[in-house]
Design a protein around this motif. Sequence first.
Motif, mmCIF file in Angstrom:
data_model
loop_
_atom_site.group_PDB
_atom_site.id
_atom_site.type_symbol
_atom_site.label_atom_id
_atom_site.label_comp_id
_atom_site.label_asym_id
_atom_site.label_seq_id
_atom_site.Cartn_x
_atom_site.Cartn_y
_atom_site.Cartn_z
ATOM 1 N N UNK A 176 -50.382 19.268 -3.539
ATOM 2 C CA UNK A 176 -51.077 17.779 -3.345
ATOM 3 C C UNK A 176 -50.967 17.832 -1.685
ATOM 4 N N UNK A 177 -49.974 18.027 -1.070
ATOM 5 C CA UNK A 177 -49.832 17.804 0.266
ATOM 6 C C UNK A 177 -50.920 18.789 1.254
ATOM 7 N N UNK A 178 -51.094 20.025 0.663
ATOM 8 C CA UNK A 178 -52.103 20.891 1.155
ATOM 9 C C UNK A 178 -53.502 20.163 1.173
ATOM 10 N N UNK A 179 -53.713 19.548 0.058
ATOM 11 C CA UNK A 179 -54.848 19.089 -0.352
ATOM 12 C C UNK A 179 -55.223 17.858 0.793
ATOM 13 N N UNK A 180 -54.097 16.907 0.961
ATOM 14 C CA UNK A 180 -54.207 15.950 1.847
ATOM 15 C C UNK A 180 -54.576 16.608 3.303
ATOM 16 N N UNK A 181 -54.165 17.749 3.470
ATOM 17 C CA UNK A 181 -54.511 17.971 5.072
ATOM 18 C C UNK A 181 -56.000 18.141 5.147
ATOM 19 N N UNK A 182 -56.801 18.758 4.031
ATOM 20 C CA UNK A 182 -57.956 18.866 4.159
ATOM 21 C C UNK A 182 -59.177 17.841 3.468
ATOM 22 N N UNK A 211 -42.136 8.591 -4.056
ATOM 23 C CA UNK A 211 -42.602 10.027 -4.299
ATOM 24 C C UNK A 211 -42.595 10.694 -2.883
ATOM 25 N N UNK A 212 -42.426 9.979 -1.899
ATOM 26 C CA UNK A 212 -42.250 10.461 -0.388
ATOM 27 C C UNK A 212 -43.843 10.781 -0.043
ATOM 28 N N UNK A 213 -44.742 9.961 -0.581
ATOM 29 C CA UNK A 213 -46.191 10.251 -0.274
ATOM 30 C C UNK A 213 -46.827 9.120 0.054
ATOM 31 N N UNK A 214 -46.248 8.120 0.920
ATOM 32 C CA UNK A 214 -46.470 6.993 1.210
ATOM 33 C C UNK A 214 -47.675 7.135 2.490
ATOM 34 N N UNK A 215 -48.238 6.111 3.021
ATOM 35 C CA UNK A 215 -49.273 6.278 4.079
ATOM 36 C C UNK A 215 -48.683 6.981 5.296
ATOM 37 N N UNK A 216 -47.394 6.735 5.659
ATOM 38 C CA UNK A 216 -46.980 7.369 6.868
ATOM 39 C C UNK A 216 -46.747 8.905 6.684
ATOM 40 N N UNK A 217 -46.373 9.539 5.544
ATOM 41 C CA UNK A 217 -46.224 10.710 5.207
ATOM 42 C C UNK A 217 -47.698 11.274 5.032
ATOM 43 N N UNK A 218 -48.520 10.626 4.433
ATOM 44 C CA UNK A 218 -50.054 11.254 4.419
ATOM 45 C C UNK A 218 -50.482 11.329 6.029
ATOM 46 N N UNK A 219 -50.347 10.291 6.701
ATOM 47 C CA UNK A 219 -50.749 10.324 8.100
ATOM 48 C C UNK A 219 -50.087 11.466 9.006
ATOM 49 N N UNK A 220 -48.894 11.687 8.378
ATOM 50 C CA UNK A 220 -48.396 12.749 9.429
ATOM 51 C C UNK A 220 -49.212 14.029 8.989
ATOM 52 N N UNK A 235 -52.100 14.242 7.860
ATOM 53 C CA UNK A 235 -53.359 14.425 8.140
ATOM 54 C C UNK A 235 -53.985 13.041 8.926
ATOM 55 N N UNK A 236 -53.741 12.931 10.284
ATOM 56 C CA UNK A 236 -53.706 11.648 10.905
ATOM 57 C C UNK A 236 -55.084 10.905 10.713
ATOM 58 N N UNK A 237 -56.137 11.478 10.097
ATOM 59 C CA UNK A 237 -57.269 10.820 9.919
ATOM 60 C C UNK A 237 -57.573 10.241 8.664
ATOM 61 N N UNK A 238 -56.617 10.381 7.867
ATOM 62 C CA UNK A 238 -56.809 10.217 6.173
ATOM 63 C C UNK A 238 -56.862 8.775 6.008
ATOM 64 N N UNK A 239 -57.677 8.330 5.116
ATOM 65 C CA UNK A 239 -58.114 6.938 4.864
ATOM 66 C C UNK A 239 -57.051 6.854 3.400
ATOM 67 N N UNK A 240 -56.485 5.961 3.272
ATOM 68 C CA UNK A 240 -55.750 5.731 1.951
ATOM 69 C C UNK A 240 -56.111 4.255 1.540
ATOM 70 N N UNK A 241 -56.660 4.373 0.518
ATOM 71 C CA UNK A 241 -57.129 2.999 -0.401
ATOM 72 C C UNK A 241 -55.956 2.705 -1.345
ATOM 73 N N UNK A 242 -55.367 1.581 -1.366
ATOM 74 C CA UNK A 242 -54.387 1.218 -2.215
ATOM 75 C C UNK A 242 -54.743 -0.061 -2.845
ATOM 76 N N UNK A 243 -55.112 0.022 -4.084
ATOM 77 C CA UNK A 243 -55.299 -1.078 -5.099
ATOM 78 C C UNK A 243 -54.155 -1.360 -5.904
#
Lengths: 400, 410
Positions: free
Chosen positions: B90-96, B112-121, B123-131
Motif C-alpha cells: 500500500x505504501x508503495x502505491x501511495x508513493x505513485x 494503522x500508522x497510515x495517517x496523513x502525516x505518514x502518507x505525506x512523508x 508522497x509530499x503531494x498526496x491529497x487525502x480526502x477523509x470523509x
Amino acid sequence: MSSLGLLSHLKVLDLSQHVAGSYCTRLLAGFGAKIIKVEQPKVGSALRHQGPFYHNQPGLERSLLFHWLSGDKQSITLNLEQARSMELLQPLIAEADILLEDFAPGMIEQLNLGYKALQHINPRLVMVSISNFGQSGPRKDWKATEIVLYAMSGGMSLTGDKGRPPLNTGTLISQYTAGMHAYLAALIAYYRCQQNGQGEWIDVSIQESALENVEVKLAEALQLNQAASRNGDQHILVPWECCPAQDGYAAIVGGPMRQWQSGAAMFDQPDLLEPPLNTITGRIAHRQEIQSRLKALLATQPKREIYHQGQAGGLAFGYLATLAEVFHSPQHESREFFKPTEEHPEVGTLTTCNAPFHSSHAGWRTGRAPLLGEHNTEIYGDHLGHTAEVIAQLRQEGVI
Amino acid sequence: MIETEMSARPLSGIRVLDLGHEWSCPHTARFLADFGAEVIKIEYLQRLDFMRGGKIENRAYDQKVSFWQVHRNKKSLTLDLRNPAEKEIFEELVAIADIVVENSRPGVLDRLSLGYEKLQQINPQIILVSMSAFGRTGPEASYRGYGGTIEAISGIQSLTGYGPDDPPRRIKEMDVTNGIMGACAAITALIHRQSTQQGDWIDLSETESASHGLIGEHLMAYAANGESGYPLGNRHPEFAPQGCYPCQGDDRWLVLTVQTEAEWQALCKLLGHADWASDQRYQSAESRRRRHDEIDAEIIAWTQRQQAATACDALQAAGIAAGPVMTMSDLCQDEHLHQRDYYQAPAQAPDQGQYLGFPFRLSKGAGQMLSRGPDLGAHNQEIICELLGHAETDLPEIKAEALGTSLDPL
C-alpha cells in the motif's frame, strides 16, 4: 491557513440565474474564485424573486435563497438583449476561465453567445450550460420545477408510502445535485485545459445529473429488470428507521452489524442478543416484533439520550433534529459550522453555513451577497476603463 | 447535441487509492474513475464491502449489481493493512498515487500508522480526502453514521413528509449527495495542487456536507426568521396549485406546478373550467393556496381519465411545468434518454448489459463506461507484479474460508 482560497486564481462569469448554476458558483466563490454575476437591469436574477424572504417580506434584496447562494459574488447589470451589451461583455469573456449559463436551450445562441461565438473570443473558455433536460432530445424544451425534476429523475417514485401518492422532498435536491455536478464539470474541464490549452462546452442536464441519486436502483432495473417502489421508510435491514421517542423521533440505525451485541445491550433485553435475533437475517425475519418492541422501549426516553447511548455501544443511532435543534448541536458549535456573513446594507448580518469540506491550506469565505448592480462602477469603470459619463449613458439607455 | 471531439479523458494520468466502504466514499471514487482516473479499490478480505452483499458461497460477492455500479471502472486489489508486507505494498502505491479517499472513522488510519502525516512523508503531494459522519474534530467526531443517521440529525428529514403532523419521511440519497461532495473536495484540492504543487488533507463531515448541499437556504431562513420549516407534502410554499395527481393505470401519477397567472388560465382551459379563469376567488397564488383541496379535486377528475404521458404533453404544450412520476422501468425505456444516448454498455464487455450514463457531457470527451465493478482481487497480479514489480509469491492469498462480510453475523 492562507486567507486566499484554494481557487483564488479562477475567474468566473456567471450568467446563470437559477439554483443549480448559482450553487455551482457559490461553491467556486466560497473557495476563493472571483465571480462576476450578470443580472438583468432593474429585475435582477430570478432567485431574487423566490422565497424564503427576510422577515417574510419580498423584495429585490431580501430573498434568503438569493443571499445563501450569492455570497462573495460581484453583481453587474447588463441587458443581454441590447446590441451594445456585447462590447461590455466581450472583455469579461476574454479574461474568464469559466462561464455559466442556464437559459432555455437555444436561447444562448439567439443572444449571439453560443459556444462557437465565445470560443472565438476566448479559446480557453470552459462554458457550462445547465438545463432541465439537456441541450438535445425530444424534451429539451420542457419546463420544469423541482417537483417535476424529482419526479422525472426517479427519486419521487421511491419516496413516500405505498397506497399514498409519491412524495416530493422538502429540499431542492435535483437542482442542488446538478449544481455540484456543474462545479465538478467546470473544474475537470479547467484541469484539462491547463494541460492542453483548449476550452470546451459542457451540457449539464439536471435530469441526468439527478439520476445519480438512484444509481443502485436504476442499475438493478437495467441489469435485472428489477422493479423498485416506495415503501414508507422500511429499510431492508432491521432496525433502520425513525421511532417515536419522548420528545420527537430517534433514528434507530442498527449498524454496523458487528456492533449489534454491544449496541443492543442498552435495551436490557437479553433475547435481542441471542438466536435468532443476534443475526441480521434473524432480525429481518422478525421485523415486526423488533419494531414494536423497540417502539415500546423508546417511547418514554428522550431522543438525545437514545442517540448517545446507541453511539456509546457502537451503533449509528441519531435523532430527528428540527432546524432549531440543528443550531444547538454541540458538534456544529465546536466546528463552527454556522458563521455570520458580512453586514448587508438592507438585511444586516445573516447566518450562513461554513465550508462543505475543510482544506488544510485555506478556508471558506462567508461574505455577503451583492446588491443588484453593486459592482457596475468597479467592473465597467475601474476594470474596463469606461468613464462615468459613458456608464451613466449606458444606464439611461437601459443597457446596464 | 454537443459534438464531441475526443481528447484524453479529463482525469487521465491521475491515480486514486479508494479505501472507501459502503456507498458515499465509493461513489466519490466512482466519479473519478468515470472521468479517467485509475482507481484502485483496496479490499479487506475479512470484511468485504457492503455492496458485495453478505454471502460468500459460489463467489456471490462478485455478482452484486450494486457493486458493479458503484465500483465500475475501478480495479480491485486485496490488502490487509494490518499485515506488514501488504501494508508495504500500500505504501508503495501511495508513493505513485495522487489521491487517497477514505471514510473510516477518524483515527482508524492513524492506528494503522497510515495517517496523513505518514502518507505525506511517503508522497509530499498526496491529497487525502477523509470523509466521516461528523468530521474529524468535535465532541462527536468518533460517532458513527449511515445515511439514516445523517438525514435525521442534519435537519434534512424534518422537511420531508405528507404534512406537518405526519411522520417524517426519508429522501434516502445522503450517500450519493456526500459522494458527489467528496468528489468536489478531491477535484478542488487537485486544482489547487495544479497551481501550487501542494498536497492537502480534506476533512469532510457528511452531516455538514449534506446540509450545505441540500438545505442551506432553510438554515439561513431559520436563523433570520426564527421559524422552523415543516413538511408541505407535495405542495409549494408559494405557487399553487402544485401536486401529484393520479392518472390512468396502476400507481401512475403526474406532477405539475402553476407558476404564473397565465399558466393558471391555461390550466383552467385544459380542465374545462373556463369559469374559474375569470373568477376572483382563484386569482393569485395566495388565494389558490386557500382553495387548494378544491382545485386538486378538479385536477384529479381530469388526470384520472388520462394516461400520464398524454396529460403531460398537453400541460407542457399549454406552457405548464409538468411531468410523469417516472419509475425505474420508465426511465430504462425513456425515449428522451435513449435519443441522448444516455445509457452505456461497458466498452470492455458490451454483452454485460446497460448502465447509467454520466451526470454531464463535455465536448472534448468526458465519462467512459469501460467495465463494471471488478471481481474480488481481479487486479492483484496487475498491480502487485506488473505495476510494482513484486514476485508472484507476494500476491495475497484469497481463501474462501477466511472471507468475512460487512453483514456478519448474517
